[in-house]
Design an enzyme around this catalytic site. Structure first.
Site, short mmCIF file in Angstrom:
data_model
loop_
_atom_site.label_atom_id
_atom_site.label_comp_id
_atom_site.label_asym_id
_atom_site.label_seq_id
_atom_site.Cartn_x
_atom_site.Cartn_y
_atom_site.Cartn_z
N ASP A 105 0.84 -1.20 0.00
CA ASP A 105 0.00 0.00 0.00
C ASP A 105 0.88 1.25 0.00
O ASP A 105 0.88 2.03 0.95
CB ASP A 105 -0.91 -0.04 1.23
CG ASP A 105 -2.00 1.01 1.20
OD1 ASP A 105 -2.09 1.75 0.20
OD2 ASP A 105 -2.77 1.08 2.18
N LYS A 107 0.87 3.88 -2.22
CA LYS A 107 0.21 5.13 -2.65
C LYS A 107 1.20 6.05 -3.38
O LYS A 107 1.42 7.20 -3.00
CB LYS A 107 -0.42 5.85 -1.46
CG LYS A 107 -1.52 5.07 -0.76
CD LYS A 107 -2.17 5.88 0.35
CE LYS A 107 -3.27 5.10 1.05
NZ LYS A 107 -2.74 3.99 1.89
N PHE A 108 1.75 5.56 -4.46
CA PHE A 108 2.68 6.36 -5.26
C PHE A 108 1.99 7.62 -5.77
O PHE A 108 0.85 7.58 -6.26
CB PHE A 108 3.17 5.55 -6.46
CG PHE A 108 4.12 4.45 -6.11
CD1 PHE A 108 5.46 4.70 -5.90
CD2 PHE A 108 3.66 3.14 -6.00
CE1 PHE A 108 6.34 3.68 -5.58
CE2 PHE A 108 4.53 2.11 -5.69
CZ PHE A 108 5.87 2.38 -5.47
#
Length: 397
Positions: A105, A107-108
């Site tokens: 997780d 979240k780039f």
């Protein structure tokens, strides 16, 4: 958020996961649908623990009940970054053993060249051990395309192990597989190439020099070669029965909506997420969202938004994206469901998320992690989430 889907549900909401395999455009999505049917599970564990040993122990205990393990590697104390024997490699071994996919997780959100490096390089090398990751596309759709390119390049190189050897001779440029490999060898050559001279005398008494050049070369060998030494013990290399190992393809979930109170991801943002997913079906598996977005239109999400683009009905109907939703929480037997955690997180039951809102996979964190018996609680969530999926199909039949 109300949509026309409430009265005209998308076909993907009616079909079984097994039936949706036929319409999947991503190999990893197809695999995940089949895995869900084999395990009769649509449960993801959000393993937000603080130490690597706790993460591995939890994954081993709860693995039989889940199909996805969600991680946050950057909050883990003691994370071992070794590519072959570190925490990521051990998680991958547990994923093969119990039959689940790893979802980092991360979240780039950044420009394309930066996210490519964050994804495939650096200390964590997320692409090597996480089947799935996600992105916040506030930086634009181009970031998704850049990540897809990085994943494809990694996938093309992964069948081979790079072997480095030292020999004496003259380097030949066309020995190298590609430009990147040549650049790597050039760096090594600067380190190990030495010109050494020894002074001798010829028969006529003149001084002469003997010059020796040491050259680094690289060769490529299939990764399944018997000559390659295993770095994980045989006990850790057990494979979950009933289905083959997951494909080496990598996938992205677009963070389209969040459950936190006051979230700024409005309808315009979510619509941009939908457009990005439809443009990148070879890499985007689906969404982290609060509702099912398959077949959704701009009018349903952001009717006043003028983006200069339109989506055809055919494009919308072709959607078969997988959906995962966090904030799932079951009350103890006989008690009402909690509404939140006091920190902005809004909770939902599996029935509300899967049956009513149409998500595919329920993400559970503290509800399992803090339980007195996490494996037993994971099984309770698995049964409830799977029943919600069955109830949805029955309701929409």
């Amino acid at each position: 958020m109300s949509t026309s889907q409430e009265t005209q549900p998308h076909w993907s909401l009616k079909q079984s996961f097994a039936e949706r395999v036929e319409s999947s455009t991503h190999p990893l999505t197809s695999y995940l649908f089949r895995l869900m049917e084999v395990k009769q599970s649509n449960l993801c564990l959000s393993a937000d623990v603080e130490h690597a040993r706790d993460l591995l122990a939890l994954a081993d205990k709860v693995g039989p009940s889940i199909v996805v393990l969600k991680t946050h590697y950057d909050l883990i104390t003691g994370w071992d970054y070794h590519p072959h024997t570190g925490t990521g490699a051990k998680l991958a071994a547990l994923a093969r053993k119990h039959g689940f996919l790893i979802f980092e997780d991360r979240k780039f959100v950044d420009i394309g060249s930066t996210v490519q490096k964050q994804y495939t390089a650096g200390t964590a090398r997320i692409v090597e051990w996480a089947h799935i990751t996600n992105a916040d596309i506030h930086a634009g759709e181009a970031m998704v395309s850049a990540m897809a390119q990085a994943a494809q390049k990694w996938r093309e190189r992964i069948p081979y192990e790079v072997k480095t050897s030292v020999s004496v001779g003259t380097p030949v440029a066309d020995q190298f597989a590609d430009e990147e490999a040549e650049d790597q060898v050039e760096e090594l050559r600067k380190v190990v190439t030495r010109e050494t001279s020894t002074t001798t005398k010829d028969t006529d008494g003149r001084k002469s020099s003997i010059v020796s050049i040491t050259t680094v070369t690289q060769t490529y060998e299939p990764a399944d070669s018997p000559r390659l030494v295993k770095t994980i013990s045989e006990d850790d290399e057990m494979v979950f029965p009933g289905i083959e190992e997951a494909p080496l393809d990598r996938g992205l979930l677009i963070l389209a909506q969040m459950s936190s109170k006051g979230c700024l991801m409005d309808g315009k943002y979510t619509w941009e997420c939908v457009k990005a997913a439809r443009k990148n079906k070879g890499f985007v598996m689906g969404y982290v969202a609060q509702q099912n977005l398959n077949g959704i239109t701009k009018e349903a999400l952001a009717p006043s938004y003028e983006d200069g683009e339109s989506t055809t009905e055919e494009e919308a109907q072709a959607d078969n994206f997988i959906h995962m939703t966090p904030g799932c929480k079951l009350p103890p037997p006989g008690e009402e469901a909690p509404q939140g955690d006091g920190l902005g997180q809004q909770y939902n039951t599996p029935d509300n998320l899967v049956n009513i809102k149409g998500t595919d996979i329920a993400i559970v964190g503290r509800g399992i992690i803090t339980a007195a018996d996490p494996p037993a609680e994971a099984e309770r969530y698995r049964r409830k989430a799977w029943k919600a999926y069955q109830d949805r199909r029955e309701r929409l039949a």
